[in-house]
Write an enzyme that holds these catalytic residues in place. Structure first.
Site, PDB file in Angstrom:
ATOM      1  N   SER A  28       0.842  -1.192   0.000  1.00 26.09           N
ATOM      2  CA  SER A  28       0.000   0.000   0.000  1.00 26.09           C
ATOM      3  C   SER A  28       0.885   1.253   0.000  1.00 26.09           C
ATOM      4  O   SER A  28       1.957   1.251   0.615  1.00 26.09           O
ATOM      5  CB  SER A  28      -0.861  -0.039   1.275  1.00 26.09           C
ATOM      6  OG  SER A  28      -2.046   0.679   1.113  1.00 26.09           O
ATOM      7  N   ALA A  63       2.453   8.560  -2.062  1.00 28.92           N
ATOM      8  CA  ALA A  63       1.796   9.741  -2.632  1.00 28.92           C
ATOM      9  C   ALA A  63       2.849  10.694  -3.184  1.00 28.92           C
ATOM     10  O   ALA A  63       3.720  11.173  -2.454  1.00 28.92           O
ATOM     11  CB  ALA A  63       0.964  10.436  -1.568  1.00 28.92           C
ATOM     12  N   TYR A 188      -7.516  14.641   0.672  1.00 29.45           N
ATOM     13  CA  TYR A 188      -6.673  15.426  -0.218  1.00 29.45           C
ATOM     14  C   TYR A 188      -7.566  16.043  -1.308  1.00 29.45           C
ATOM     15  O   TYR A 188      -8.785  15.905  -1.267  1.00 29.45           O
ATOM     16  CB  TYR A 188      -5.514  14.558  -0.740  1.00 29.45           C
ATOM     17  CG  TYR A 188      -4.651  14.095   0.412  1.00 29.45           C
ATOM     18  CD1 TYR A 188      -4.018  15.039   1.224  1.00 29.45           C
ATOM     19  CD2 TYR A 188      -4.539  12.755   0.753  1.00 29.45           C
ATOM     20  CE1 TYR A 188      -3.272  14.648   2.335  1.00 29.45           C
ATOM     21  CE2 TYR A 188      -3.790  12.361   1.865  1.00 29.45           C
ATOM     22  CZ  TYR A 188      -3.169  13.313   2.644  1.00 29.45           C
ATOM     23  OH  TYR A 188      -2.449  12.932   3.747  1.00 29.45           O
TER      24      TYR A 188
HETATM   25  C1  LIG Z   1       3.547   5.616   7.333  1.00 32.74           C
HETATM   26  C2  LIG Z   1       2.278   5.614   6.517  1.00 32.74           C
HETATM   27  C3  LIG Z   1       2.184   6.437   5.400  1.00 32.74           C
HETATM   28  C4  LIG Z   1       1.031   6.410   4.602  1.00 32.74           C
HETATM   29  N1  LIG Z   1       0.989   7.148   3.442  1.00 32.74           N
HETATM   30  C5  LIG Z   1      -0.029   6.973   2.567  1.00 32.74           C
HETATM   31  C6  LIG Z   1       0.030   7.506   1.247  1.00 32.74           C
HETATM   32  O1  LIG Z   1       1.045   8.059   0.802  1.00 32.74           O
HETATM   33  N2  LIG Z   1      -1.074   7.357   0.462  1.00 32.74           N
HETATM   34  C7  LIG Z   1      -2.184   6.670   0.881  1.00 32.74           C
HETATM   35  O2  LIG Z   1      -3.152   6.567   0.136  1.00 32.74           O
HETATM   36  N3  LIG Z   1      -2.220   6.093   2.101  1.00 32.74           N
HETATM   37  C8  LIG Z   1      -1.167   6.191   2.921  1.00 32.74           C
HETATM   38  N4  LIG Z   1      -1.164   5.512   4.105  1.00 32.74           N
HETATM   39  C9  LIG Z   1      -2.234   4.549   4.371  1.00 32.74           C
HETATM   40  C10 LIG Z   1      -1.804   3.141   3.913  1.00 32.74           C
HETATM   41  O3  LIG Z   1      -1.634   3.063   2.514  1.00 32.74           O
HETATM   42  C11 LIG Z   1      -2.832   2.059   4.338  1.00 32.74           C
HETATM   43  O4  LIG Z   1      -4.033   2.334   3.672  1.00 32.74           O
HETATM   44  C12 LIG Z   1      -3.038   2.067   5.845  1.00 32.74           C
HETATM   45  O5  LIG Z   1      -1.796   2.042   6.511  1.00 32.74           O
HETATM   46  C13 LIG Z   1      -3.872   0.874   6.291  1.00 32.74           C
HETATM   47  O6  LIG Z   1      -3.254  -0.316   5.938  1.00 32.74           O
HETATM   48  P1  LIG Z   1      -2.388  -1.177   7.030  1.00 32.74           P
HETATM   49  O7  LIG Z   1      -3.294  -1.398   8.194  1.00 32.74           O
HETATM   50  O8  LIG Z   1      -2.048  -2.444   6.276  1.00 32.74           O
HETATM   51  O9  LIG Z   1      -1.200  -0.370   7.396  1.00 32.74           O
HETATM   52  C14 LIG Z   1      -0.051   5.564   4.942  1.00 32.74           C
HETATM   53  C15 LIG Z   1       0.046   4.775   6.087  1.00 32.74           C
HETATM   54  C16 LIG Z   1       1.192   4.759   6.861  1.00 32.74           C
HETATM   55  C17 LIG Z   1       1.293   3.847   8.050  1.00 32.74           C
END
Ligand SMILES: Cc1cc2nc3c(=O)[nH]c(=O)nc-3n(C[C@H](O)[C@H](O)[C@H](O)COP(=O)(O)O)c2cc1C
Length: 383
Positions: A28, A63, A188
């Site tokens: 992700s 992003a 956003y």
């Molecule tokens: C450190 C960090 C940075 C993130 N940056 C973005 C991003 O750039 N774009 C986005 O759509 N989601 C971003 N997210 C959300 C993640 O893509 C993901 O949807 C979220 O962490 C839930 O998934 P997980 O429980 O497997 O971590 C970010 C999450 C984390 C932890």
């Protein structure tokens, strides 16, 4: 789900357009705030490279601003100028060398831009300290520490931002990316246009659902039209913003239908991030994402991505087996263990479809070292 299942869906190939993923495991997008002037560097090569050697089928890089004003923080990467292409090419070349498909999320931060990296806080940055004038559908700040009031976008601004998305997508292709995800989630720019909680416009970009969807649909259409046929184009949405009278799953379904008609290849279902005073965000919930991914895939017929707190390979497999999604997006579990797929392959007994990098296969892979891996299983099962 049986732990001796030999034909796991998580480890089965998937072909979208001209691109084949070796499995359904997607890293992700996750911001790392590690650039200068939007240029990626050794950090990105090593971090994304480790997910590739770890066995991910697709890595969606973080992003990436379609214009300098569209970064979240000054340290975010960009694709708003040609000089930013070559550093990204280094990353995509390595990912491809590992049989991993390189993807990138292109984004415009809107009113949530000009903030410090999340490990520092959430605050807006004053212009005199390197911040910038943000932009949104309406001149209202996100709130809390993100106090900057965005400029209300004119129709000329909107056209310029659409062109910036198209140009950035084409730079991404020149950098070697094979999958592009449009970031329409998390409060956003585009998600603030979608939701009536943040879009108070009275022109053709505000008011009715049709008008609020217009910017997202125009970007999706403009980008799709100029991309090579083989490149996969997906969209990340927040399926709900958890506000009364805001954006919800029903509107997401309508949006998904329209995106499908524009030949968008997948919808990645996340949530939240629009306003500061709600209890839920994309990190602390997953139920609504996973249910919506299943609903939209079934009802709209567009492949979906499920995301949120998916750490257990059996759970990931179950989602796929039940037809709840086509792709499994995994965030923090990859930060915790960039070789998460190795563990998942063991858990799902997918030895016949999982291939370790040559450099490791001879000493930890199933072919040469079946006994070693079986002993790991035995030890784990006995504890
Ligand atoms: C450190 C960090 C940075 C993130 N940056 C973005 C991003 O750039 N774009 C986005 O759509 N989601 C971003 N997210 C959300 C993640 O893509 C993901 O949807 C979220 O962490 C839930 O998934 P997980 O429980 O497997 O971590 C970010 C999450 C984390 C932890």
């Amino acid at each position: 789900m049986s732990s001796t299942n030999k034909s796991s869906l998580l480890f089965s190939e998937l072909t979208l357009r001209g691109i084949t993923l070796k499995n359904r495991i997607v890293v992700s997008p996750m911001c790392t705030y590690s650039c200068e002037d939007g240029m990626v560097n050794d950090w990105h090569l090593v971090q994304y490279g480790s997910f590739a050697t770890g066995g991910a089928g697709l890595v969606v890089c973080e992003a990436t601003g379609v214009e300098a004003r569209g970064r979240l923080a000054p340290q975010c990467p960009g694709l708003w100028k040609d000089e930013q292409i070559e550093p990204w090419s280094r990353v995509t070349r390595f990912l491809k060398s590992q049989g991993c498909v390189p993807g990138i999320q292109i984004a415009h931060s809107g009113r949530k831009g000009s903030t410090v990296p999340t490990w520092v806080g959430r605050n807006s940055i004053h212009d005199k300290d390197g911040g910038w004038q943000t932009i949104g559908p309406t001149a209202e700040a996100f709130g809390a520490d993100v106090w900057k009031v965005p400029k209300e976008a004119t129709v000329e601004d909107i056209h310029q931002i659409k062109e910036a998305f198209v140009a950035a997508a084409n730079r991404a292709v020149r950098a070697g990316f094979q999958v592009i995800e449009l970031h329409f989630a998390h409060g956003y720019l585009v998600s603030t246009f979608l939701s009536s909680a943040t879009n108070k416009r009275t022109d053709s970009y505000g008011g009715s659902l049709e008008n609020r969807m217009r910017l997202g649909l125009e970007i999706a259409e403009g980008v799709r039209k100029t991309l090579p046929e083989a490149v996969v184009l997906g969209v990340r949405v927040s399926v709900t913003d958890y506000t009364d009278n805001g954006w919800d799953v029903t509107q997401t379904q309508e949006f998904a239908k329209r995106l499908k008609a524009l030949n968008i290849d997948f919808l990645d279902c996340s949530s939240g991030g629009l306003v500061s005073d709600v209890n839920y965000n994309c990190l602390n919930t997953n139920e609504v994402h996973i249910k919506s991914a299943a609903l939209i895939q079934r009802e709209v017929g567009i492949p979906t991505g499920a995301v949120g707190k998916i750490t257990d390979p059996h759970f990931a497999e179950q989602i796929l087996q039940e037809g709840g999604a086509t792709l499994i997006f995994i965030g923090r579990a990859f930060l915790n263990n960039p070789h998460w797929p190795y563990e998942a392959a063991d858990a799902l007994a997918s030895e016949h479809t999982f291939k370790y990098p040559d450099q490791y296969d001879w000493c930890i892979g199933w072919k040469g070292f079946a006994k070693w891996r079986k002993d790991i299983h035995k030890d784990r099962n006995n504890n």
